[in-house]
Write a protein that holds these residues in place. Structure first.
Motif, mmCIF file in Angstrom:
data_model
loop_
_atom_site.group_PDB
_atom_site.id
_atom_site.type_symbol
_atom_site.label_atom_id
_atom_site.label_comp_id
_atom_site.label_asym_id
_atom_site.label_seq_id
_atom_site.Cartn_x
_atom_site.Cartn_y
_atom_site.Cartn_z
ATOM 1 N N GLY A 100 -13.538 -57.414 20.436
ATOM 2 C CA GLY A 100 -14.022 -58.379 21.414
ATOM 3 C C GLY A 100 -13.669 -58.080 22.852
ATOM 4 O O GLY A 100 -14.021 -58.849 23.755
ATOM 5 N N ALA A 101 -12.992 -56.968 23.105
ATOM 6 C CA ALA A 101 -12.680 -56.581 24.489
ATOM 7 C C ALA A 101 -13.912 -55.908 25.088
ATOM 8 O O ALA A 101 -14.277 -54.799 24.684
ATOM 9 N N LEU A 102 -14.562 -56.531 26.040
ATOM 10 C CA LEU A 102 -15.860 -56.061 26.537
ATOM 11 C C LEU A 102 -15.842 -55.614 27.989
ATOM 12 O O LEU A 102 -16.869 -55.165 28.516
ATOM 13 N N THR A 103 -14.692 -55.709 28.665
ATOM 14 C CA THR A 103 -14.576 -55.256 30.049
ATOM 15 C C THR A 103 -13.402 -54.282 30.131
ATOM 16 O O THR A 103 -12.524 -54.269 29.256
ATOM 17 N N PRO A 104 -13.349 -53.449 31.174
ATOM 18 C CA PRO A 104 -12.222 -52.519 31.317
ATOM 19 C C PRO A 104 -10.869 -53.221 31.272
ATOM 20 O O PRO A 104 -9.940 -52.736 30.613
ATOM 21 N N ARG A 105 -10.762 -54.378 31.948
ATOM 22 C CA ARG A 105 -9.480 -55.090 31.960
ATOM 23 C C ARG A 105 -9.121 -55.589 30.558
ATOM 24 O O ARG A 105 -7.963 -55.497 30.137
ATOM 25 N N GLU A 106 -10.110 -56.105 29.831
ATOM 26 C CA GLU A 106 -9.854 -56.593 28.469
ATOM 27 C C GLU A 106 -9.478 -55.458 27.532
ATOM 28 O O GLU A 106 -8.613 -55.615 26.659
ATOM 29 N N VAL A 107 -10.128 -54.303 27.675
ATOM 30 C CA VAL A 107 -9.803 -53.144 26.835
ATOM 31 C C VAL A 107 -8.371 -52.690 27.097
ATOM 32 O O VAL A 107 -7.608 -52.410 26.167
ATOM 33 N N LYS A 108 -7.996 -52.662 28.382
ATOM 34 C CA LYS A 108 -6.627 -52.257 28.732
ATOM 35 C C LYS A 108 -5.607 -53.207 28.127
ATOM 36 O O LYS A 108 -4.580 -52.774 27.562
ATOM 37 N N ALA A 109 -5.885 -54.486 28.189
ATOM 38 C CA ALA A 109 -4.968 -55.491 27.620
ATOM 39 C C ALA A 109 -4.898 -55.360 26.102
ATOM 40 O O ALA A 109 -3.816 -55.476 25.503
ATOM 41 N N ALA A 110 -6.047 -55.103 25.464
ATOM 42 C CA ALA A 110 -6.067 -54.965 24.006
ATOM 43 C C ALA A 110 -5.295 -53.729 23.561
ATOM 44 O O ALA A 110 -4.580 -53.760 22.550
#
Length: 618
Positions: A568-578
């Motif tokens: 469900g990480a769909l943005t660069p920031r979300e991917v980094k956090a995941a």
């Protein structure tokens, strides 16, 4: 039978005597009538009786044919080569060459066949016949590149345009229908800007387009346009290259890949790219219709290593994460760009300790020296209950770093380094190094048993004062040193090493002397783990080569990003956090327990020599 005479080639010979002629005629008559039982000994006796006869070329030619019919190919070769070597200008030399070609073909010695004709002036008709036979033999053996090479030699001899075009079409058919990617690349490399490199490039362009490998497709299109600007395919090639950017952008989510793909490190960079592509393929097979793709940048193409150009590239394609680069110095350069873009960057190769200080965007899925030292020391002290260690290390910066990190890890676990001995990097005979180690050990805890034999003293037993020997470095050094350790009575104790040992050459060098030797690596292609076996099998099938550590680490780096996307990480920031929250992730390069401060923490892979083979032991 070989003539005992060693006269110069085609040297003047005596006139033929009546006895010579009579003997020859009788043997020839027997041969013509099919009576080989009489003909063979008659010709053999002729050679012994008349070693300087002018009829010797005829005799050896006859012997070659008779031996060949009887299946005595080795003797046929000897007889026919005698004609060519001693009598190259004799009228029967051409016949002998053709006969020898047939024998070589029957023996499957295709290189030997070609060697008879390649440097011979003239004789185009005979050459074309032989080249056709050799080419077909290579093709029947599925040695396609060799078959093409011979057909191209035949094509070069043909003046008739219809016949020449027929050979050309045969080559085109092989290139279009039979060659795999690696062979196509070999054709391009061998033939440059001439046929059949154009056909190989066209095939590669189509192959990469169907695979969605747009970086390699664009590379080969540019190669084609440079070498074949007036080709019939040129217009289509220009159209294709203009469409690539839009093809990449049709994917909703892009993963950036920044690797060295054309310079000194290109083999490693391309292996890493292969691993990433395979991860994406597996992801799309499990989630059909997933709109995810790659946008690839060759770091070697940017000679100035400009941060601005890289930033423009990221701004243009807007990937959700980036995989690469391989080198620590490149991570230093790119990290500020990734940090500014709030983009996760996972290196599958950089090993410098400083990486964790470069910001929260930098992640590493690569095996460092510290990781290896910790793992091998933990195994030796905690699992094998070893306490005292000797270290033999190369006298260079990396060797000193290995000594330092291993010493620190051993000390942390309650063990000790009793002696460390450096050796010159160019050393192949380690006698002096091993003697220094033993002398130092005998002053401490080592024990030696010596017997007097006349005036000589002989060492019959040596009990080291250390429990194991750590040999950091490459397989070639460790492979040479281990048998020498045994020769100097340092045996029956554990040998410990690093990932540099993990090569096919290591086992060849150590022979039977490394049984039980253990080392650390980040990937083991021979693993029985189902995930690793699937990865290795698919990698071999897709790329016609073995995966290496960089391929495996890049494969897992891509899977980490894809897992974040699937979660469900769909943005660069979300991917980094995941990524930062990753726990218990099973990869082909080890089980990831967690990612802490950008460092992928995982279970090491322990490999041991058992009965002459490498086996994973954990």
């Amino acid at each position: 039978a070989e003539s005992p005479g060693n006269a110069p080639l085609d040297s003047a010979v005596s006139p033929i005597s009546p006895e010579e002629k009579s003997s020859f005629d009788q043997a020839k008559a027997a041969s013509t009538s099919g009576n080989a039982e009489v003909a063979l000994p008659s010709f053999e006796q002729f050679v012994l009786k008349f070693p300087n006869s002018a009829l010797l070329p005829d005799v050896y030619a006859e012997l070659g044919g008779l031996y060949s019919k009887r299946g005595e190919m080795k003797r046929a070769v000897e007889a026919l080569k005698t004609v060519l070597d001693r009598f190259p200008r004799h009228p029967r030399a051409d016949e002998a060459r053709l006969q020898l070609s047939e024998v070589y073909l029957m023996l499957g010695d295709l290189k030997g066949t070609m060697g008879l004709w390649e440097d011979l002036p003239g004789q185009e008709s005979a050459k074309m016949l032989v080249y056709e036979q050799v080419a077909q033999a290579y093709l029947d053996r599925n040695e396609l590149l060799e078959g093409i090479q011979v057909l191209m030699k035949k094509k070069g001899l043909m003046v008739d345009p219809v016949a020449n075009n027929a050979v050309r079409e045969a080559v085109v058919s092989i290139v279009k229908d039979k060659l795999q990617e690696k062979d196509l690349q070999s054709v391009v490399k061998q033939y440059g800007a001439s046929f059949p490199a154009d056909e190989a490039l066209i095939r590669l362009i189509g192959l990469y387009d169907r695979r969605g490998d747009y970086y390699r497709e664009e590379r080969e299109i540019k190669h084609f346009l440079s070498g074949f600007p007036n080709h019939l395919f040129t217009g289509e090639a220009r159209q294709l290259v203009g469409q690539i950017r839009e093809k990449i952008k049709t994917q909703r989510y892009l993963i950036g890949v920044a690797l060295p793909l054309s310079g000194r490190l290109a083999p490693f960079g391309n292996n890493a790219l292969n691993g990433i592509q395979l991860a994406l393929q597996q992801f799309k097979e499990s989630l059909p219709g997933a709109s995810v793709g790659l946008v690839v940048r060759d770091l070697d193409e940017d000679g100035k290593r400009s941060q601005e150009i890289l930033a423009e590239w990221l701004d243009d394609f807007r990937p959700i994460a980036m995989i690469g680069p391989l080198l620590s110095k490149e991570v230093d350069r790119i990290a500020p760009v990734a940090e500014k873009a709030d983009l996760a960057m996972i290196t599958p190769g950089a090993t410098a300790a400083r990486l964790s200080s470069l910001g929260k965007s930098v992640f590493r899925n690569a095996m460092t020296a510290r990781f290896q030292c910790h793992a091998i020391a933990e195994y030796a002290v905690a699992q094998m209950n070893l306490k005292r260690f000797a270290v033999l290390f190369p006298k260079e910066t990396s060797g000193a770093e290995w000594l330092k990190c291993f010493s620190e890890e051993v000390s942390r676990l309650g063990g000790e380094i009793v002696h460390a001995e450096p050796y010159p990097v160019s050393e192949t005979d380690f006698t002096a190094t091993i003697r220094r180690l033993k002398e130092a050990d005998l002053k401490k805890n080592g024990v030696v048993e010596i017997v007097q034999e006349g005036r000589r003293k002989r060492e019959v037993a040596y009990s080291p004062g250390f429990d194991a020997v750590f040999l950091p470095g490459d397989a070639d050094k460790a492979g040479l040193m281990i048998p020498q350790l045994v020769f100097h009575n340092i045996k029956d104790i554990p040998l410990l090493g690093t990932s540099g040992w993990n090569t096919p050459e290591f086992l060849k060098l150590v022979g039977p002397y490394a049984e039980g030797a253990t080392f650390i690596d980040g990937f083991f292609a021979g693993s029985t783990d189902p995930m690793v076996r699937k990865f290795v099998g698919q990698y071999r099938a897709k790329f016609q080569q073995e995966p290496d550590l960089f391929a495996a680490q890049a494969f897992d780096a891509a899977r980490l990003v894809l897992a974040a996307l699937e979660g469900g990480a769909l943005t660069p920031r979300e991917v980094k956090a995941a990524l930062a929250k990753t726990k218990d992730f099973q990869g082909v390069s080890g089980l990831v327990s967690e990612i802490r401060d950008g460092e992928v923490l995982k279970k090491p892979i322990l490999i041991q020599v058992q009965k002459g083979k490498l086996v994973q032991v954990n």
